[in-house]
Write a protein that holds these residues in place. Sequence first.
Motif, PDB file in Angstrom:
ATOM      1  N   VAL A  64       0.847  -1.187   0.000  1.00  0.00           N
ATOM      2  CA  VAL A  64       0.000   0.000   0.000  1.00  0.00           C
ATOM      3  C   VAL A  64       0.881   1.235   0.000  1.00  0.00           C
ATOM      4  O   VAL A  64       1.801   1.355   0.813  1.00  0.00           O
ATOM      5  N   LYS A  65       0.598   2.111  -0.916  1.00  0.00           N
ATOM      6  CA  LYS A  65       1.354   3.363  -0.968  1.00  0.00           C
ATOM      7  C   LYS A  65       0.933   4.248   0.198  1.00  0.00           C
ATOM      8  O   LYS A  65      -0.257   4.412   0.459  1.00  0.00           O
ATOM      9  N   SER A  66       1.921   4.786   0.896  1.00  0.00           N
ATOM     10  CA  SER A  66       1.589   5.572   2.079  1.00  0.00           C
ATOM     11  C   SER A  66       0.918   6.874   1.654  1.00  0.00           C
ATOM     12  O   SER A  66       1.239   7.464   0.629  1.00  0.00           O
ATOM     13  N   SER A  67      -0.008   7.320   2.494  1.00  0.00           N
ATOM     14  CA  SER A  67      -0.850   8.443   2.091  1.00  0.00           C
ATOM     15  C   SER A  67      -0.078   9.763   2.158  1.00  0.00           C
ATOM     16  O   SER A  67      -0.149  10.581   1.256  1.00  0.00           O
ATOM     17  N   GLU A  68       0.683   9.957   3.226  1.00  0.00           N
ATOM     18  CA  GLU A  68       1.388  11.235   3.338  1.00  0.00           C
ATOM     19  C   GLU A  68       2.757  11.120   2.684  1.00  0.00           C
ATOM     20  O   GLU A  68       3.425  10.096   2.751  1.00  0.00           O
ATOM     21  N   HIS A  69       3.159  12.216   2.066  1.00  0.00           N
ATOM     22  CA  HIS A  69       4.377  12.196   1.268  1.00  0.00           C
ATOM     23  C   HIS A  69       5.128  13.485   1.545  1.00  0.00           C
ATOM     24  O   HIS A  69       4.578  14.575   1.412  1.00  0.00           O
ATOM     25  N   ILE A  70       6.396  13.372   1.944  1.00  0.00           N
ATOM     26  CA  ILE A  70       7.174  14.581   2.180  1.00  0.00           C
ATOM     27  C   ILE A  70       8.396  14.565   1.284  1.00  0.00           C
ATOM     28  O   ILE A  70       8.897  13.515   0.909  1.00  0.00           O
ATOM     29  N   GLY A  71       8.861  15.750   0.946  1.00  0.00           N
ATOM     30  CA  GLY A  71      10.107  15.888   0.217  1.00  0.00           C
ATOM     31  C   GLY A  71      10.017  15.376  -1.213  1.00  0.00           C
ATOM     32  O   GLY A  71       8.960  15.080  -1.744  1.00  0.00           O
ATOM     33  N   ASP A  72      11.203  15.284  -1.852  1.00  0.00           N
ATOM     34  CA  ASP A  72      11.281  14.788  -3.222  1.00  0.00           C
ATOM     35  C   ASP A  72      12.551  13.959  -3.357  1.00  0.00           C
ATOM     36  O   ASP A  72      13.245  13.687  -2.394  1.00  0.00           O
ATOM     37  N   MET A  73      12.849  13.547  -4.597  1.00  0.00           N
ATOM     38  CA  MET A  73      14.000  12.677  -4.810  1.00  0.00           C
ATOM     39  C   MET A  73      15.291  13.459  -5.014  1.00  0.00           C
ATOM     40  O   MET A  73      16.305  12.883  -5.397  1.00  0.00           O
ATOM     41  N   SER A  74      15.291  14.771  -4.756  1.00  0.00           N
ATOM     42  CA  SER A  74      16.451  15.584  -5.127  1.00  0.00           C
ATOM     43  C   SER A  74      17.633  15.327  -4.199  1.00  0.00           C
ATOM     44  O   SER A  74      17.486  14.804  -3.095  1.00  0.00           O
ATOM     45  N   ILE A  75      18.820  15.715  -4.667  1.00  0.00           N
ATOM     46  CA  ILE A  75      20.033  15.529  -3.881  1.00  0.00           C
ATOM     47  C   ILE A  75      19.995  16.409  -2.635  1.00  0.00           C
ATOM     48  O   ILE A  75      20.484  16.020  -1.579  1.00  0.00           O
ATOM     49  N   GLN A  76      19.371  17.592  -2.752  1.00  0.00           N
ATOM     50  CA  GLN A  76      19.295  18.493  -1.605  1.00  0.00           C
ATOM     51  C   GLN A  76      18.571  17.824  -0.450  1.00  0.00           C
ATOM     52  O   GLN A  76      19.026  17.859   0.700  1.00  0.00           O
ATOM     53  N   VAL A 117      18.127  14.604   0.043  1.00  0.00           N
ATOM     54  CA  VAL A 117      18.944  13.493   0.554  1.00  0.00           C
ATOM     55  C   VAL A 117      20.035  14.018   1.478  1.00  0.00           C
ATOM     56  O   VAL A 117      20.271  13.476   2.569  1.00  0.00           O
ATOM     57  N   GLY A 118      20.665  15.109   1.085  1.00  0.00           N
ATOM     58  CA  GLY A 118      21.724  15.676   1.903  1.00  0.00           C
ATOM     59  C   GLY A 118      21.210  16.181   3.237  1.00  0.00           C
ATOM     60  O   GLY A 118      21.836  15.974   4.279  1.00  0.00           O
ATOM     61  N   GLU A 119      20.030  16.834   3.230  1.00  0.00           N
ATOM     62  CA  GLU A 119      19.452  17.292   4.494  1.00  0.00           C
ATOM     63  C   GLU A 119      19.164  16.121   5.420  1.00  0.00           C
ATOM     64  O   GLU A 119      19.481  16.156   6.607  1.00  0.00           O
ATOM     65  N   ASN A 120      18.586  15.061   4.860  1.00  0.00           N
ATOM     66  CA  ASN A 120      18.293  13.883   5.686  1.00  0.00           C
ATOM     67  C   ASN A 120      19.565  13.263   6.226  1.00  0.00           C
ATOM     68  O   ASN A 120      19.614  12.825   7.374  1.00  0.00           O
ATOM     69  N   LEU A 121      20.593  13.255   5.381  1.00  0.00           N
ATOM     70  CA  LEU A 121      21.855  12.619   5.774  1.00  0.00           C
ATOM     71  C   LEU A 121      22.529  13.411   6.885  1.00  0.00           C
ATOM     72  O   LEU A 121      23.175  12.838   7.761  1.00  0.00           O
ATOM     73  N   LEU A 122      22.354  14.732   6.881  1.00  0.00           N
ATOM     74  CA  LEU A 122      23.056  15.541   7.879  1.00  0.00           C
ATOM     75  C   LEU A 122      22.252  15.745   9.141  1.00  0.00           C
ATOM     76  O   LEU A 122      22.809  16.094  10.173  1.00  0.00           O
TER      77      LEU A 122
END
Lengths: 104, 175
Positions: free
Chosen positions: B122-134, B136-141
């Motif tokens: 099941v695809k989750s209903s709420e969706h945050i962010g996008d696939m961009s490198i920015q 990913v970098g924020e999540n990583l840091l």
Amino acid sequence: MISANLYTYLIIAAVLLVIGLYGMIQHRSLIGMLISSEFILNGAALNFMAFNRFVAPNPAVGQIYALFIMGIAAAEAAIAVSIIIAVYRKFQSEDPEEVQDMKR
Amino acid sequence: MIVYQYIAEALFYAFVALTFMGGFMAIRSRLLMHAVLGLAVSLFGVAGLYFYLGSPFLTMMQILIYVGAVCIIIVLGVMLGNTPDQLAIKNLTRGNLPLALVACTTGFVALFIATVTRTEFVKSSEHIGDMSIQFVGENLLFQYCLAFELISVILLTAIIGAIILARDGREEKTS
């Protein structure tokens, strides 16, 4: 559109896992086994990315996981190759059946 | 528009074929160098699949780390190890073939049944962010900072361990 379907990627990942398993059983050199383990790791990473694209709420998590799998795989390859070189230097052989006693 | 979609689908099939053909080359070839070449081809195909999954960043990382670094390390191991013609004779064993085929068929069928027919994702209903490198970098840091630091510690440990392991027993031989 077969490229926008979750199950396509799951099946591709399963085939990669099976290829790795087959090679792991079939190869008789330690390096061949290392190559096969890379296939298994790639199948896992592809699974993470597929779920990340089609199911997960946060699209960064799967990419980060796949990135970590790559880092672990690089570390594992470095360690495994150095172990294989040490084993080859000690036993003059790469056959797992010859080195299973762990001492000469 | 439709033409571009067909081209995209054809390229997808090409990447899947690259992945599988590289894999078969890696597990069926007698020379280890050919196996590494097959691994590189297959990893390149997986990089293309990452692109179709919407992450150009991971495509680049796959080519850089796997095709660039890991394959080179394995090639180094192949060249420092046994001589090729010795290995070519005894590289692939035929004794394990039934075991390998049974294990692989059972595993694949079990996975296929478990994922495709028995599970509903099941695809989750709420969706945050996008696939961009920015993003990913924020999540990583921020959120995954500890794991990020741990992976660098693991890589450092692996480098030091590899040096110590491969260096062991070298002095006795030279002196």
